[in-house]
Design a protein around this motif. Structure first.
Motif, short mmCIF file in Angstrom:
data_model
loop_
_atom_site.label_atom_id
_atom_site.label_comp_id
_atom_site.label_asym_id
_atom_site.label_seq_id
_atom_site.Cartn_x
_atom_site.Cartn_y
_atom_site.Cartn_z
N ASP A 1 0.55 -1.26 -0.09
CA ASP A 1 -0.17 -0.29 0.27
C ASP A 1 0.70 0.71 0.34
OD1 ASP A 1 -2.16 2.19 0.64
OD2 ASP A 1 -2.77 0.78 2.07
N SER A 2 1.05 1.96 -0.75
CA SER A 2 2.70 2.60 -0.94
C SER A 2 1.97 3.96 -0.98
CB SER A 2 2.80 2.51 -2.70
OG SER A 2 1.56 2.71 -3.13
N SER A 3 0.22 4.67 -0.87
CA SER A 3 0.12 5.90 -1.23
C SER A 3 -0.24 5.98 0.60
CB SER A 3 -1.90 5.05 -1.20
OG SER A 3 -2.36 6.72 -0.88
N THR A 4 -0.96 4.46 1.76
CA THR A 4 -0.62 4.87 2.85
C THR A 4 0.42 4.84 3.27
OG1 THR A 4 -2.76 3.14 3.19
CG2 THR A 4 -1.08 3.76 5.12
N ARG B 1 2.62 6.69 2.16
CA ARG B 1 3.75 8.11 1.44
C ARG B 1 3.01 8.37 2.84
NH1 ARG B 1 1.52 11.66 -0.62
NH2 ARG B 1 -0.40 10.04 -1.17
#
Length: 673
Positions: free
Chosen positions: A34-37, A39
């Motif tokens: 989960d790259s968005s979280t 970040r």
């Protein structure tokens, strides 16, 4: 809201998602991809050093999961966990290399990551990168201070690792950065040895310039100079000698470079060593000097060359000079040396006496000089006879050499060798000079039998004229060396299994009519049979269907035929032709019925009986004419107009008597389909 900081904004967004801003949450987000979280958590300033059960940090997990964006965020200034390792000691740089994430690896190096760590498989980072051919990474690492003198886990230098795995470009980069060109690997091989082994000869000058030692021996004791000699590479040898290579070293076997080029017969190598100041008088491990070697191989030009290079003259007296004169064919020198009393009795490397060697090489004047001086002749006459050199054999006999052997006769005789060579003129010369025609040859047989088996009729005639007995049987047991000369398989069988095989039988089986005529003229007995099989001489001609030979045995001319009988199986008819090919008689016949087919081919009438009773069928067979000594022939019988016999050729009553009166033994009978 417009004044809200990025950190507060990230915290608010995480709250809206119900996510607690903790290091554990960051680890979970990276693990789940989960790259968005991830970040938002990074922007929220959570702890980035939290680890999973394997001791991996979010940075290591992001790299391992090919999440380059997250990895680069984690590498933002202010993070000091670049060299943190997991439970296996693997750092983020190791994961970046394995994942082939070049950008991340470069960023790690730029941020100051150390290259002393290990890869996930336990191998050191830099040796691994060299093995895998990561040229850009290696160059970058060296620029950032990596040690070019490092080693792998086997203790091999980084340069050796590059060499071992065929990474020539990487090796060049390492040398540029000061890597040790004289390093030796775990097998005792230097970079120079490995370069020659791989054929990277263009790299050799670079290694020498970088300090590689041309005198450093490998595990087997071979130096680069020695290897250049083995490769016959003048460019390499010149480079090694010009870079300090010792032209006089002794290898593990005790040989110098000069000894090696002598053994390799490499003229260019000799010249290069001479130019470098090599000692051309040094003996090899066996105590043999280069000049002694040159004399041993009978190369006088080479000896002159070696003396020009500084080789000291040989010792050992005039015998060596005689040997050289014999080799070069210098008859004048031989005469001088022999006149001084030098003995010409030393054998050469092939075990030949000087007379033998000169005779085999066709040096007639040398042979005469040696024999006149009393040099031992050895087996010179036999050797020339064996090679069919009749002129040299005659010269030897003219010089007084005996035509009979001086060694054990069963080792062969000059006469036997001459018969075998096929030189009839040489055989004549030997016999005229007194060669004994009654000494066995190497095949264990008398010369007469050898000449018959080899189909030499002229030689047979000569031997018979000198008293050879045409009725002495072959000597038993018969050797395989004699059997291989015998053409007929039936004769080979009888020679092996039976006794009392006469010269006439051998001739009958050979197909050589002239030989048989010579034997008969000399009194050969046609009525002698073999001991066990009871074969007559004519039987051996019949076994191979040799009609001419059978005619000779029956006292008929083998070439001029008064008549020929032709039996046609398809027509059931026999015709008689005269010597001009004209039909002079014809009759119906009855040949073999199915299962008892009459043989086809050419036969001779070998015996005739007015009254005959079959030993097979106990039937009367008047006017019987046997064919080729076999169990069938022409005879009077019932002729029903179709094949009805047991293989014989039946002729009607009256016609059988007529045919019987027209023919003679030896007449040819052709049976055609």
């Amino acid at each position: 809201m417009s004044c809200e900081s990025p950190q507060k904004k990230a915290v608010r967004q995480l709250s809206e998602r119900g996510i607690e801003p903790t290091g554990k949450a960051l680890l979970d987000a990276v693990t789940s991809g989960d790259s968005s979280t991830a970040r938002l958590l990074i922007e929220a300033g959570v702890h980035t050093g939290h680890r999973d059960e394997a001791g991996r940090t979010p940075l290591q997990l992001a790299i391992n999961g090919h999440d380059v964006g997250t990895a680069l965020l984690l590498l933002a200034p202010g993070h000091d966990d670049l060299d943190v390792t997991d439970a296996n000691g693997v750092s983020a740089l190791g994961y970046a290399l394995e994942a082939k994430e070049t950008a991340v690896a470069d960023r790690l190096l730029d941020e100051g990551a150390k290259v002393e760590g290990v890869m996930p498989d336990g191998e050191e980072l830099l040796p691994w990168a060299i093995r895998e051919g990561r040229l850009a990474f290696v160059r970058h690492a060296l620029e950032k201070g990596a040690d070019p003198h490092g080693t792998d886990r086997n203790g091999d230098s980084l340069a050796q690792v590059a060499m071992r795995h065929g990474r020539q470009e990487v090796l060049s980069v390492l040398l540029d950065r000061g890597a040790d060109a004289a390093s030796v690997d775990a097998q005792g091989m230097s970079l120079l040895h490995r370069a020659m082994e791989k054929g990277w000869l263009d790299l050799v000058p670079r290694l020498l310039k970088a300090g590689a030692d041309p005198n450093l021996a490998d595990a087997k004791g071979r130096t680069p100079v020695e290897e250049a000699i083995r490769l016959h590479d003048p460019k390499l040898l010149s480079m090694f000698l010009g870079s300090g290579g010792d032209p006089n070293f002794r290898n593990k076997s005790g040989d110098s470079p000069v000894n090696l080029v002598m053994r390799a017969a490499w003229p260019e190598g000799r010249a290069l060593l001479a130019k470098a100041g090599a000692d051309f008088s040094r003996a090899d491990h066996a105590g043999k000097t280069p000049l002694a070697y040159a004399m041993e191989v009978r190369d006088c030009d080479l000896a002159v060359e070696l003396i020009a290079y500084g080789a000291k003259p040989m010792e050992g007296g005039w015998a060596r000079w005689l040997s050289r004169a014999l080799v070069t064919g210098d008859t004048a020198m031989v005469h001088k040396l022999l006149a001084m009393g030098v003995k010409a009795d030393a054998r050469d490397r092939l075990g030949r006496l000087p007379v033998e060697a000169a005779a085999l090489s066709g040096q007639g004047s040398m042979v005469r000089a040696l024999v006149d001086a009393g040099a031992p002749v050895g087996n010179s006459l036999y050797l020339t006879c064996a090679t069919g050199n009749g002129s040299m054999a005659r010269l030897l006999m003219a010089c007084g050499v005996s035509p009979n052997p001086s060694h054990a006769p069963w080792l062969d005789t000059p006469l036997g060798a001459a018969i075998r060579s096929g030189d009839e003129g040489l055989v004549t010369s030997l016999l005229q000079r007194g060669a004994n025609p009654f000494i066995r040859t190497a095949e264990g047989q008398l010369p007469l039998n050898l000449a018959i088996a080899l189909r030499r009729p002229a030689v047979v005639a000569m031997l018979l004229k000198l008293g050879a007995n045409p009725n002495i049987p072959c000597l038993t047991p018969v050797r395989s060396s004699f059997l291989k000369h015998v053409k007929s398989s039936s004769m080979r069988y009888v020679l092996k299994e039976d006794r009392n095989v006469t010269p006439l039988m051998l001739a009958a089986a050979s197909g050589e009519v002239a030989t048989t005529l010579h034997l008969l003229k000399a009194g050969a007995n046609k009525n002698i049979t073999t001991r066990e099989t009871h074969f007559w001489p004519i039987n051996f001609a019949s076994f191979v269907g040799d009609v001419r030979m059978m005619r000779v045995m029956l006292g008929r001319d083998p070439w001029i035929e008064e008549r020929v009988i032709v039996v046609s199986l398809s027509e059931q008819r026999a015709r008689v032709y005269n010597q001009y090919g004209e039909e002079i008689y014809t009759t119906k016949v009855s040949t073999g019925k199915p299962g008892f087919a009459t043989k086809t081919g050419e036969f001779a009438i070998t015996d005739k009986n007015r009254q005959w009773k079959s030993t097979l069928y106990h039937a009367e067979m008047p006017f019987f004419q046997r064919l080729s000594g076999d169990d069938f022939g022409l005879h009077e019988g019932v002729v029903p107009g179709y094949p009805a016999s047991h293989g014989c050729i039946r002729v009607p009553s009256g016609n059988a008597q007529k045919l019987f009166s027209m023919t003679q033994t030896g007449d040819r009978v052709k049976i055609v389909p």
